[in-house]
Design an enzyme around this catalytic site. Structure first.
Site, PDB file in Angstrom:
ATOM      1  N   CYS A   1     -55.476 -10.781 -36.390  1.00 56.08           N
ATOM      2  CA  CYS A   1     -54.311 -10.493 -37.234  1.00 56.08           C
ATOM      3  C   CYS A   1     -54.725  -9.657 -38.445  1.00 56.08           C
ATOM      4  O   CYS A   1     -55.640 -10.024 -39.175  1.00 56.08           O
ATOM      5  CB  CYS A   1     -53.687 -11.805 -37.692  1.00 56.08           C
ATOM      6  SG  CYS A   1     -52.472 -11.597 -38.995  1.00 56.08           S
TER       7      CYS A   1
ATOM      8  N   CYS B   1     -54.338 -11.774 -41.890  1.00 53.28           N
ATOM      9  CA  CYS B   1     -55.111 -12.978 -42.187  1.00 53.28           C
ATOM     10  C   CYS B   1     -56.239 -12.658 -43.187  1.00 53.28           C
ATOM     11  O   CYS B   1     -56.762 -11.541 -43.207  1.00 53.28           O
ATOM     12  CB  CYS B   1     -55.710 -13.560 -40.898  1.00 53.28           C
ATOM     13  SG  CYS B   1     -54.581 -14.647 -40.005  1.00 53.28           S
TER      14      CYS B   1
ATOM     15  N   ASP C   1     -50.319   0.326 -45.400  1.00 50.65           N
ATOM     16  CA  ASP C   1     -51.192   1.361 -44.856  1.00 50.65           C
ATOM     17  C   ASP C   1     -50.389   2.439 -44.117  1.00 50.65           C
ATOM     18  O   ASP C   1     -50.892   3.513 -43.837  1.00 50.65           O
ATOM     19  CB  ASP C   1     -52.230   0.726 -43.917  1.00 50.65           C
ATOM     20  CG  ASP C   1     -53.074  -0.337 -44.640  1.00 50.65           C
ATOM     21  OD1 ASP C   1     -53.556  -0.051 -45.758  1.00 50.65           O
ATOM     22  OD2 ASP C   1     -53.232  -1.450 -44.117  1.00 50.65           O
TER      23      ASP C   1
ATOM     24  N   HIS D   1     -51.805 -18.364 -40.857  1.00 53.52           N
ATOM     25  CA  HIS D   1     -51.178 -17.525 -39.831  1.00 53.52           C
ATOM     26  C   HIS D   1     -50.046 -18.252 -39.107  1.00 53.52           C
ATOM     27  O   HIS D   1     -49.109 -17.639 -38.601  1.00 53.52           O
ATOM     28  CB  HIS D   1     -52.260 -17.100 -38.826  1.00 53.52           C
ATOM     29  CG  HIS D   1     -51.789 -16.137 -37.778  1.00 53.52           C
ATOM     30  ND1 HIS D   1     -51.603 -14.799 -38.038  1.00 53.52           N
ATOM     31  CD2 HIS D   1     -51.444 -16.327 -36.468  1.00 53.52           C
ATOM     32  CE1 HIS D   1     -51.182 -14.193 -36.923  1.00 53.52           C
ATOM     33  NE2 HIS D   1     -51.080 -15.097 -35.972  1.00 53.52           N
TER      34      HIS D   1
ATOM     35  N   ASN E   1     -38.518  -9.473 -42.691  1.00 55.73           N
ATOM     36  CA  ASN E   1     -38.074  -9.448 -41.295  1.00 55.73           C
ATOM     37  C   ASN E   1     -38.807 -10.556 -40.595  1.00 55.73           C
ATOM     38  O   ASN E   1     -40.025 -10.553 -40.556  1.00 55.73           O
ATOM     39  CB  ASN E   1     -38.475  -8.141 -40.615  1.00 55.73           C
ATOM     40  CG  ASN E   1     -37.475  -7.055 -40.883  1.00 55.73           C
ATOM     41  OD1 ASN E   1     -36.310  -7.320 -41.178  1.00 55.73           O
ATOM     42  ND2 ASN E   1     -37.910  -5.832 -40.769  1.00 55.73           N
TER      43      ASN E   1
ATOM     44  N   SER F   1     -43.483  -7.008 -36.294  1.00 52.26           N
ATOM     45  CA  SER F   1     -44.602  -6.795 -35.390  1.00 52.26           C
ATOM     46  C   SER F   1     -45.690  -7.856 -35.505  1.00 52.26           C
ATOM     47  O   SER F   1     -46.558  -7.958 -34.662  1.00 52.26           O
ATOM     48  CB  SER F   1     -45.200  -5.417 -35.668  1.00 52.26           C
ATOM     49  OG  SER F   1     -45.449  -5.285 -37.057  1.00 52.26           O
TER      50      SER F   1
ATOM     51  N   HIS G   1     -47.540 -13.414 -38.709  1.00 53.99           N
ATOM     52  CA  HIS G   1     -48.089 -13.925 -39.971  1.00 53.99           C
ATOM     53  C   HIS G   1     -46.993 -13.840 -41.049  1.00 53.99           C
ATOM     54  O   HIS G   1     -46.377 -12.798 -41.197  1.00 53.99           O
ATOM     55  CB  HIS G   1     -49.309 -13.089 -40.381  1.00 53.99           C
ATOM     56  CG  HIS G   1     -50.102 -13.725 -41.471  1.00 53.99           C
ATOM     57  ND1 HIS G   1     -51.357 -14.248 -41.280  1.00 53.99           N
ATOM     58  CD2 HIS G   1     -49.796 -13.947 -42.769  1.00 53.99           C
ATOM     59  CE1 HIS G   1     -51.791 -14.760 -42.420  1.00 53.99           C
ATOM     60  NE2 HIS G   1     -50.857 -14.590 -43.339  1.00 53.99           N
TER      61      HIS G   1
ATOM     62  N   HIS H   1     -44.907 -12.908 -43.823  1.00 58.45           N
ATOM     63  CA  HIS H   1     -45.005 -11.812 -44.796  1.00 58.45           C
ATOM     64  C   HIS H   1     -43.664 -11.119 -45.003  1.00 58.45           C
ATOM     65  O   HIS H   1     -42.729 -11.306 -44.234  1.00 58.45           O
ATOM     66  CB  HIS H   1     -46.041 -10.775 -44.338  1.00 58.45           C
ATOM     67  CG  HIS H   1     -45.586  -9.934 -43.177  1.00 58.45           C
ATOM     68  ND1 HIS H   1     -45.511 -10.409 -41.884  1.00 58.45           N
ATOM     69  CD2 HIS H   1     -45.169  -8.644 -43.116  1.00 58.45           C
ATOM     70  CE1 HIS H   1     -45.089  -9.454 -41.071  1.00 58.45           C
ATOM     71  NE2 HIS H   1     -44.859  -8.369 -41.789  1.00 58.45           N
TER      72      HIS H   1
ATOM     73  N   GLN I   1     -41.845  -7.425 -47.289  1.00 57.97           N
ATOM     74  CA  GLN I   1     -42.148  -6.078 -47.758  1.00 57.97           C
ATOM     75  C   GLN I   1     -41.405  -5.771 -49.047  1.00 57.97           C
ATOM     76  O   GLN I   1     -40.395  -6.400 -49.364  1.00 57.97           O
ATOM     77  CB  GLN I   1     -41.741  -5.054 -46.703  1.00 57.97           C
ATOM     78  CG  GLN I   1     -42.508  -5.184 -45.403  1.00 57.97           C
ATOM     79  CD  GLN I   1     -42.196  -4.025 -44.470  1.00 57.97           C
ATOM     80  OE1 GLN I   1     -42.339  -2.869 -44.849  1.00 57.97           O
ATOM     81  NE2 GLN I   1     -41.752  -4.336 -43.279  1.00 57.97           N
TER      82      GLN I   1
ATOM     83  N   GLU J   1     -22.649  -2.159 -53.636  1.00 58.53           N
ATOM     84  CA  GLU J   1     -22.517  -3.398 -54.403  1.00 58.53           C
ATOM     85  C   GLU J   1     -22.514  -3.138 -55.909  1.00 58.53           C
ATOM     86  O   GLU J   1     -21.843  -3.827 -56.669  1.00 58.53           O
ATOM     87  CB  GLU J   1     -23.648  -4.377 -54.035  1.00 58.53           C
ATOM     88  CG  GLU J   1     -23.571  -4.841 -52.594  1.00 58.53           C
ATOM     89  CD  GLU J   1     -24.564  -5.950 -52.269  1.00 58.53           C
ATOM     90  OE1 GLU J   1     -25.323  -6.361 -53.171  1.00 58.53           O
ATOM     91  OE2 GLU J   1     -24.566  -6.410 -51.112  1.00 58.53           O
TER      92      GLU J   1
ATOM     93  N   LYS K   1     -26.355 -11.747 -31.056  1.00 57.79           N
ATOM     94  CA  LYS K   1     -25.162 -10.952 -31.352  1.00 57.79           C
ATOM     95  C   LYS K   1     -25.561  -9.484 -31.412  1.00 57.79           C
ATOM     96  O   LYS K   1     -26.519  -9.128 -32.088  1.00 57.79           O
ATOM     97  CB  LYS K   1     -24.603 -11.416 -32.700  1.00 57.79           C
ATOM     98  CG  LYS K   1     -23.629 -10.481 -33.364  1.00 57.79           C
ATOM     99  CD  LYS K   1     -22.211 -10.753 -32.946  1.00 57.79           C
ATOM    100  CE  LYS K   1     -21.240  -9.770 -33.579  1.00 57.79           C
ATOM    101  NZ  LYS K   1     -19.935  -9.804 -32.929  1.00 57.79           N
TER     102      LYS K   1
ATOM    103  N   GLU L   1     -17.863  -2.541 -32.782  1.00 64.73           N
ATOM    104  CA  GLU L   1     -18.572  -2.688 -34.059  1.00 64.73           C
ATOM    105  C   GLU L   1     -19.247  -1.407 -34.533  1.00 64.73           C
ATOM    106  O   GLU L   1     -19.324  -1.140 -35.727  1.00 64.73           O
ATOM    107  CB  GLU L   1     -19.584  -3.821 -33.943  1.00 64.73           C
ATOM    108  CG  GLU L   1     -18.860  -5.135 -34.055  1.00 64.73           C
ATOM    109  CD  GLU L   1     -19.355  -6.198 -33.123  1.00 64.73           C
ATOM    110  OE1 GLU L   1     -19.929  -5.855 -32.062  1.00 64.73           O
ATOM    111  OE2 GLU L   1     -19.163  -7.365 -33.453  1.00 64.73           O
TER     112      GLU L   1
HETATM  113 ZN    ZN Z   1     -26.060  -7.736 -51.964  1.00 65.35          ZN
END
Ligand code: ZN
Length: 349
Positions: free
Chosen positions: A52, A55, A78, A115, A155, A163, A166, A168, A170, A184, A313, A319
């Site tokens: 990983c 890690c 990276d 991990h 995510n 992907s 572990h 994490h 961003q 907003e 969904k 949509e």
């Molecule tokens: Zn918002």
């Protein structure tokens, strides 16, 4: 004709934060589900994975080595989508072709050296350290004179395109305010100008009074299914006090956020007894050098799962062409999530 009931009949709901509408079709939940329900393979991950790249002590693709970190760890991505050194430039051809250079910075933040853990399995004290690092990064990146917006997000799960399992998230800072926060910002500013109070502060007050869509409440934060939820189990975490960003939170409030984040994600995991995938992100005041009394700190959770650990969904057809649509109502989702055990399912096995 019978009387209109929004719990029974098709209707549109308005999202006051963005100005968007969604179509709700509660009668369709009576439709029998004929898809297959697959049992997911619950992989058991090791505490440390030598392959990983997140890690502690491991080498990353860019050739750098991670320190032997004990809590959280942040580094410049990276493979950043945005870079600090981009030559400034513009391209315009008439009214119809417009492009502009964009400067920015992308970082990755590891939530834990372990991990095998995820936020709902971490203790509140460790999640609080994630909140502290978010705060520090928002402040530091936001201070750079070319950065007007700092987007912190997570995510979770491979169906969200994550992907690496572990734990994490961003951080992307950039010189313009992106589309969703810009919508907003406009709506919150309009409301603040009219009422002298934040839109989400007033909204939260009414949600607490009704209780119908509340999932978690502590002294400082609330997690709820927004009235205008689009995704089946969409949720939002809001601060009770109107503050624009993490930097405005007190010590207790930061603990309150960590507590709320944990409790909501435990509910999520317990829903289908699986590591529940989602995209989550904090929406904080722009860092454009102006005061933003209209901005009310909140965090969105957009999970794609619908009926089981594998039935997702899709935002397709109507949509994509028209606007989002949902079958189960926000109220039904909230009731379902609230009915679940407060203890993570793995601890009950
Ligand atoms: Zn918002």
């Amino acid at each position: 004709m019978e009387k209109f009931e929004f719990t029974e009949h098709s209707h549109r709901r308005y999202n006051p934060l963005t100005g968007d509408w969604i179509l709700v079709s509660p009668h369709r939940t009576k439709r029998p589900w004929q898809g297959k329900v697959e049992k997911v393979n619950q992989e058991k991950r090791p505490e440390y994975d030598p392959k990983c790249y997140l890690c502690p002590g491991n080498e990353r693709a860019g050739g750098k080595t991670n320190p032997d970190y004990k809590d959280t760890f942040v580094f410049q991505n990276d493979f950043s989508a945005l870079l600090p050194e981009v030559p400034e430039g513009e391209f315009t051809k008439g009214e119809l072709f417009r492009a502009k250079s964009e400067q920015g910075i992308c970082k990755v933040i590891c939530f834990s050296p372990r991990h095998d853990l995820t936020i709902p399995e971490m203790d509140v004290k460790s999640i609080r350290k994630v909140v502290d690092l978010w705060t520090k990064e928002y402040e530091e990146i936001g201070k750079l004179d070319y950065i007007k917006h700092v987007q912190i997000f997570e995510n979770k799960g491979d169906i969200m395109g994550c992907s690496n399992p572990h734990p994490h998230g961003q951080i992307w800072g950039q010189e313009s305010i992106p589309t969703e926060p810009a919508k907003e910002l406009a709506k919150q500013a309009e409301y603040y100008k009219k009422h002298g109070k934040t839109l989400l502060g007033d909204y939260l007050e009414q949600e607490i009074e009704s209780g119908e869509r509340i999932l978690v409440e502590n002294d400082y934060f609330v997690a709820l299914v927004p009235f205008w939820a689009t995704w089946p189990y969409e949720a939002m975490i809001l601060s009770k006090r109107a503050v624009g960003s993490l930097t405005g939170l007190s010590d207790e409030e930061r603990n309150g956020l960590a507590d709320c984040y944990k409790k909501l994600t435990v509910m999520y995991d317990n829903l289908f007894e699986t590591s529940f995938p989602y995209s989550a992100g904090l929406h904080q005041a722009p860092t454009d050098g102006n005061d933003h009394p209209e901005w009310h700190l909140h965090m969105h959770f957009y999970p794609p799962l619908l009926r089981s650990a594998t039935v997702k969904k899709f935002m397709v057809g109507y949509e994509m062409m028209a606007n989002p649509q949902r079958d189960i109502t926000a109220e039904q989702s909230a009731e379902k999530l609230r009915s679940l055990s407060k203890i993570h399912y793995k601890l009950n096995q």
